[in-house]
Design a protein around this motif. Structure first.
Motif, PDB file in Angstrom:
ATOM      1  N   HIS A  22       0.809  -1.211   0.000  1.00 42.81           N
ATOM      2  CA  HIS A  22       0.000   0.000   0.000  1.00 42.81           C
ATOM      3  C   HIS A  22       0.845   1.266   0.000  1.00 42.81           C
ATOM      4  O   HIS A  22       0.496   2.249  -0.669  1.00 42.81           O
ATOM      5  N   ILE A  23       1.955   1.263   0.723  1.00 41.38           N
ATOM      6  CA  ILE A  23       2.665   2.505   1.001  1.00 41.38           C
ATOM      7  C   ILE A  23       3.204   3.168  -0.261  1.00 41.38           C
ATOM      8  O   ILE A  23       3.348   4.395  -0.321  1.00 41.38           O
ATOM      9  N   ILE A  24       3.488   2.374  -1.298  1.00 43.17           N
ATOM     10  CA  ILE A  24       4.060   2.968  -2.503  1.00 43.17           C
ATOM     11  C   ILE A  24       3.071   3.894  -3.205  1.00 43.17           C
ATOM     12  O   ILE A  24       3.481   4.867  -3.856  1.00 43.17           O
ATOM     13  N   PHE A  25       1.776   3.630  -3.067  1.00 47.40           N
ATOM     14  CA  PHE A  25       0.784   4.458  -3.762  1.00 47.40           C
ATOM     15  C   PHE A  25       0.572   5.811  -3.093  1.00 47.40           C
ATOM     16  O   PHE A  25       0.588   6.840  -3.777  1.00 47.40           O
ATOM     17  N   PRO A  26       0.362   5.893  -1.759  1.00 46.67           N
ATOM     18  CA  PRO A  26       0.267   7.222  -1.148  1.00 46.67           C
ATOM     19  C   PRO A  26       1.530   8.049  -1.307  1.00 46.67           C
ATOM     20  O   PRO A  26       1.458   9.267  -1.511  1.00 46.67           O
ATOM     21  N   LYS A  60      -3.431  11.556 -15.737  1.00 47.09           N
ATOM     22  CA  LYS A  60      -3.978  10.220 -16.002  1.00 47.09           C
ATOM     23  C   LYS A  60      -3.325   9.181 -15.098  1.00 47.09           C
ATOM     24  O   LYS A  60      -3.990   8.283 -14.568  1.00 47.09           O
ATOM     25  N   ILE A  61      -2.033   9.302 -14.915  1.00 45.79           N
ATOM     26  CA  ILE A  61      -1.304   8.382 -14.034  1.00 45.79           C
ATOM     27  C   ILE A  61      -1.704   8.619 -12.584  1.00 45.79           C
ATOM     28  O   ILE A  61      -1.900   7.673 -11.808  1.00 45.79           O
ATOM     29  N   PHE A  66      -3.976   7.150  -7.380  1.00 43.61           N
ATOM     30  CA  PHE A  66      -4.841   7.535  -6.270  1.00 43.61           C
ATOM     31  C   PHE A  66      -5.872   6.440  -5.990  1.00 43.61           C
ATOM     32  O   PHE A  66      -6.098   6.059  -4.831  1.00 43.61           O
ATOM     33  N   ALA A  67      -6.490   5.926  -7.046  1.00 44.04           N
ATOM     34  CA  ALA A  67      -7.502   4.881  -6.873  1.00 44.04           C
ATOM     35  C   ALA A  67      -6.898   3.619  -6.265  1.00 44.04           C
ATOM     36  O   ALA A  67      -7.483   3.003  -5.369  1.00 44.04           O
ATOM     37  N   MET A  68      -5.715   3.236  -6.728  1.00 44.76           N
ATOM     38  CA  MET A  68      -5.076   2.043  -6.187  1.00 44.76           C
ATOM     39  C   MET A  68      -4.670   2.242  -4.735  1.00 44.76           C
ATOM     40  O   MET A  68      -4.708   1.308  -3.928  1.00 44.76           O
ATOM     41  N   GLY A  69      -4.296   3.460  -4.380  1.00 41.24           N
ATOM     42  CA  GLY A  69      -3.968   3.742  -2.991  1.00 41.24           C
ATOM     43  C   GLY A  69      -5.173   3.630  -2.081  1.00 41.24           C
ATOM     44  O   GLY A  69      -5.089   3.100  -0.968  1.00 41.24           O
ATOM     45  N   VAL A  70      -6.318   4.119  -2.556  1.00 41.48           N
ATOM     46  CA  VAL A  70      -7.544   4.039  -1.752  1.00 41.48           C
ATOM     47  C   VAL A  70      -7.956   2.584  -1.555  1.00 41.48           C
ATOM     48  O   VAL A  70      -8.260   2.149  -0.439  1.00 41.48           O
ATOM     49  N   VAL A  71      -7.951   1.815  -2.631  1.00 39.26           N
ATOM     50  CA  VAL A  71      -8.388   0.421  -2.546  1.00 39.26           C
ATOM     51  C   VAL A  71      -7.458  -0.394  -1.646  1.00 39.26           C
ATOM     52  O   VAL A  71      -7.904  -1.154  -0.778  1.00 39.26           O
ATOM     53  N   PHE A 423      -3.563  -5.569  -8.703  1.00 40.47           N
ATOM     54  CA  PHE A 423      -2.667  -4.423  -8.747  1.00 40.47           C
ATOM     55  C   PHE A 423      -1.564  -4.589  -9.775  1.00 40.47           C
ATOM     56  O   PHE A 423      -1.027  -3.589 -10.269  1.00 40.47           O
ATOM     57  N   SER A 424      -1.224  -5.804 -10.125  1.00 40.95           N
ATOM     58  CA  SER A 424      -0.256  -5.989 -11.201  1.00 40.95           C
ATOM     59  C   SER A 424      -0.797  -5.432 -12.510  1.00 40.95           C
ATOM     60  O   SER A 424      -0.058  -4.806 -13.282  1.00 40.95           O
ATOM     61  N   MET A 425      -2.083  -5.634 -12.750  1.00 37.17           N
ATOM     62  CA  MET A 425      -2.691  -5.084 -13.971  1.00 37.17           C
ATOM     63  C   MET A 425      -2.684  -3.558 -13.932  1.00 37.17           C
ATOM     64  O   MET A 425      -2.426  -2.903 -14.946  1.00 37.17           O
ATOM     65  N   GLY A 426      -2.967  -2.993 -12.760  1.00 35.55           N
ATOM     66  CA  GLY A 426      -2.931  -1.541 -12.634  1.00 35.55           C
ATOM     67  C   GLY A 426      -1.544  -0.982 -12.872  1.00 35.55           C
ATOM     68  O   GLY A 426      -1.369   0.034 -13.560  1.00 35.55           O
ATOM     69  N   ILE A 427      -0.541  -1.639 -12.301  1.00 35.61           N
ATOM     70  CA  ILE A 427       0.836  -1.170 -12.474  1.00 35.61           C
ATOM     71  C   ILE A 427       1.265  -1.307 -13.929  1.00 35.61           C
ATOM     72  O   ILE A 427       1.930  -0.416 -14.489  1.00 35.61           O
ATOM     73  N   LEU A 428       0.881  -2.398 -14.572  1.00 33.94           N
ATOM     74  CA  LEU A 428       1.217  -2.568 -15.989  1.00 33.94           C
ATOM     75  C   LEU A 428       0.571  -1.488 -16.848  1.00 33.94           C
ATOM     76  O   LEU A 428       1.186  -0.982 -17.804  1.00 33.94           O
ATOM     77  N   TYR A 429      -0.657  -1.104 -16.492  1.00 38.90           N
ATOM     78  CA  TYR A 429      -1.320  -0.046 -17.258  1.00 38.90           C
ATOM     79  C   TYR A 429      -0.617   1.301 -17.046  1.00 38.90           C
ATOM     80  O   TYR A 429      -0.460   2.085 -17.997  1.00 38.90           O
ATOM     81  N   ILE A 430      -0.176   1.554 -15.815  1.00 41.22           N
ATOM     82  CA  ILE A 430       0.581   2.778 -15.550  1.00 41.22           C
ATOM     83  C   ILE A 430       1.867   2.797 -16.381  1.00 41.22           C
ATOM     84  O   ILE A 430       2.229   3.825 -16.972  1.00 41.22           O
TER      85      ILE A 430
END
Length: 472
Positions: A22-26, A60-61, A66-71, A423-430
């Protein structure tokens, strides 16, 4: 049959895994929100289209981060109620209100203005939109303020009493919020967020400069990122030194573990660069050290005595191998960040900032370094606090819920599978978004843009009062 200690280990592993993830997203969202505010402010001040293009490129990034950090953060409150219910009961009167303040003030501020920031440029106008961006940036900082206050109180508890039920109760909220380690942790973490973001932005800029050194967006973001790295890296080292001295005062066992000092040194302690901590024997094997340098760093005196872990009960020792090596990972990466900043200044002085390929490759390699350093620093801080959840007052073994090991193992397995799948899919999209070079007239996150269908495109250079004009 798994024992109770196995259940405790699994609960700690689950919390460690989810927090480290989690910490990497905030951290990224804190730095990126401020970067977006700077970009929009520069666009308003100068009217240069490149700043708005970069704003739309990075927003966009930011939205995904932000969304991944909240989840990923939702899981933390879940674990407080399941795996750590005793801790929640004991500390709830103190930590509960602080967490509520974070949600009601900081998170609502972020979420309330996020929609305007993402979708409201054409509806509210540039200047009001800039205020919304500032509100989101301030909200991310304010969120860090409350969360770090909570964590710092667990490290250096102040302003509390204990009631008949054994709960910690507030007696002085000022002392609780602004506990002795809080200012140091806040500065250290915020600087880490800015430095981490600058490394990511610099890596993206370097990636595109290696392919097209004349891309104006890549040049601009790379230059801004290298300025930030050059300025913040030395400040972070100074902040870390001050934080270390504060930790020595309030949590000496943690510093002993960080330094690898199993033994006391009455005539000056060496700085142990490397070695193999032997927890059972209470010694450092195969150490490579510099005589008396640790005393100079921590006490500013070569001959100053420093106590070791042999001066405290073994039951209060933190896990030295983990703390010792995580601290060195953080320090090594910090030195590389400082080196990157210095090399960028040399390249800038020689007017080769955009042409020096070795610098671009160095910056690209350092892209993930900030995240690794943050996780390593978090491990140093939290594992170094062991065997306590509230330092010196509440042990970890006394904080866990009375759960069976299979129950904790099931939830841990579910978290690991879901986290890596989602989250791997989210990171790949980023990463896919980052792989695309910034272009003039960059599109943001706003849905369907009707003016484009009419043949209207952004002007090559526009001021804040003229967002669009007919293409010539």
């Amino acid at each position: 049959m798994l024992s109770n200690i196995d259940a405790l280990v699994l609960a700690r592993a689950q919390f460690g895994f989810t927090v480290a993830f989690h910490i990497i997203f905030p951290v990224f969202s804190i730095g990126l929100a401020s970067f977006l505010a700077v970009l929009e402010g520069l666009w308003l001040a100068t009217g240069r289209q490149v700043f708005m293009d970069l704003f739309k490129y990075w927003i966009k990034i930011f939205a995904i981060v932000f969304a991944m950090g909240v989840v990923s953060g939702l899981v933390m409150s879940y674990q407080f109620g399941t795996n750590w219910s005793v801790f929640s009961d004991k500390t709830g009167p103190v930590l509960g209100p602080l967490m509520a303040y974070e949600v009601l003030s900081a998170f609502f501020l972020e979420a309330g203005f996020l929609g305007v920031m993402l979708f409201g440029m054409r509806k509210v106008g540039p200047r009001l939109h800039f205020l919304a961006t500032l509100a989101v940036a301030f909200g991310t900082f304010f969120s860090a303020f409350w969360i770090l206050s909570v964590n710092s109180w667990m490290q250096t508890p102040q302003g509390y009493g204990v009631n008949a039920a054994g709960q910690f109760v507030p007696e002085d909220w000022w002392a609780i919020v602004f506990n002795p380690s809080f200012p140091y942790r806040l500065v250290h973490m915020v600087l880490a967020a800015y430095l981490t973001t600058s490394l990511v932005v610099g890596a993206v800029g370097a990636w595109h400069l290696l392919r097209d050194r004349f891309n104006i967006g890549a040049r601009t973001m790379f230059s801004m990122a290298m300025w930030m790295a050059a300025l913040v890296a030395p400040l972070q080292i100074l902040a870390g030194d001050a934080h270390g001295l504060n930790t020595l005062e309030h949590q000496p066992a943690k510093v002993m573990a960080m330094e690898g000092h199993y033994e006391s040194h009455p005539d000056g302690a060496p700085l142990i660069l490397f070695g193999l901590p032997n927890q059972e024997a209470g010694r450092m094997d195969y150490q490579v050290s510099i005589p008396k340098l640790s005393s100079l760093i921590l006490k500013h005196d070569l001959n100053a005595p420093l106590k070791g872990l042999d001066s405290i009960p073994r039951t209060n020792w933190p896990p030295v191998p983990v703390v010792f090596w995580s601290f060195r990972v953080m320090i090594a990466l910090g030195m590389l960040m400082l080196l990157l900043g210095v090399v960028s200044l040399v390249a800038r002085y020689k007017r080769r900032l955009y042409e020096w390929t070795p610098l671009h490759r160095f910056a690209l390699a350092m892209g993930p370094a900030g995240f690794v350093a943050v996780v390593a620093g978090w491990i140093t801080t939290e594992v170094g606090r062991q065997p306590f959840t509230v330092y010196g007052l509440l042990r970890t073994t006394e904080s866990a819920s009375p759960l069976s090991a299979p129950a904790v193992a099931a939830s841990l397995t579910a978290f690991v599978v879901i986290y890596f799948a989602v989250f791997s899919m989210g990171i790949l999209y980023i990463l896919r978004l980052m792989a695309k070079a910034p272009q003039p007239g960059e599109r943001g996150v706003e849905p369907g843009n009707p003016v484009r269908a009419a043949g209207i495109t952004p002007a090559p250079s526009v001021g804040p009062g003229r967002i669009l004009q007919p293409a010539e």
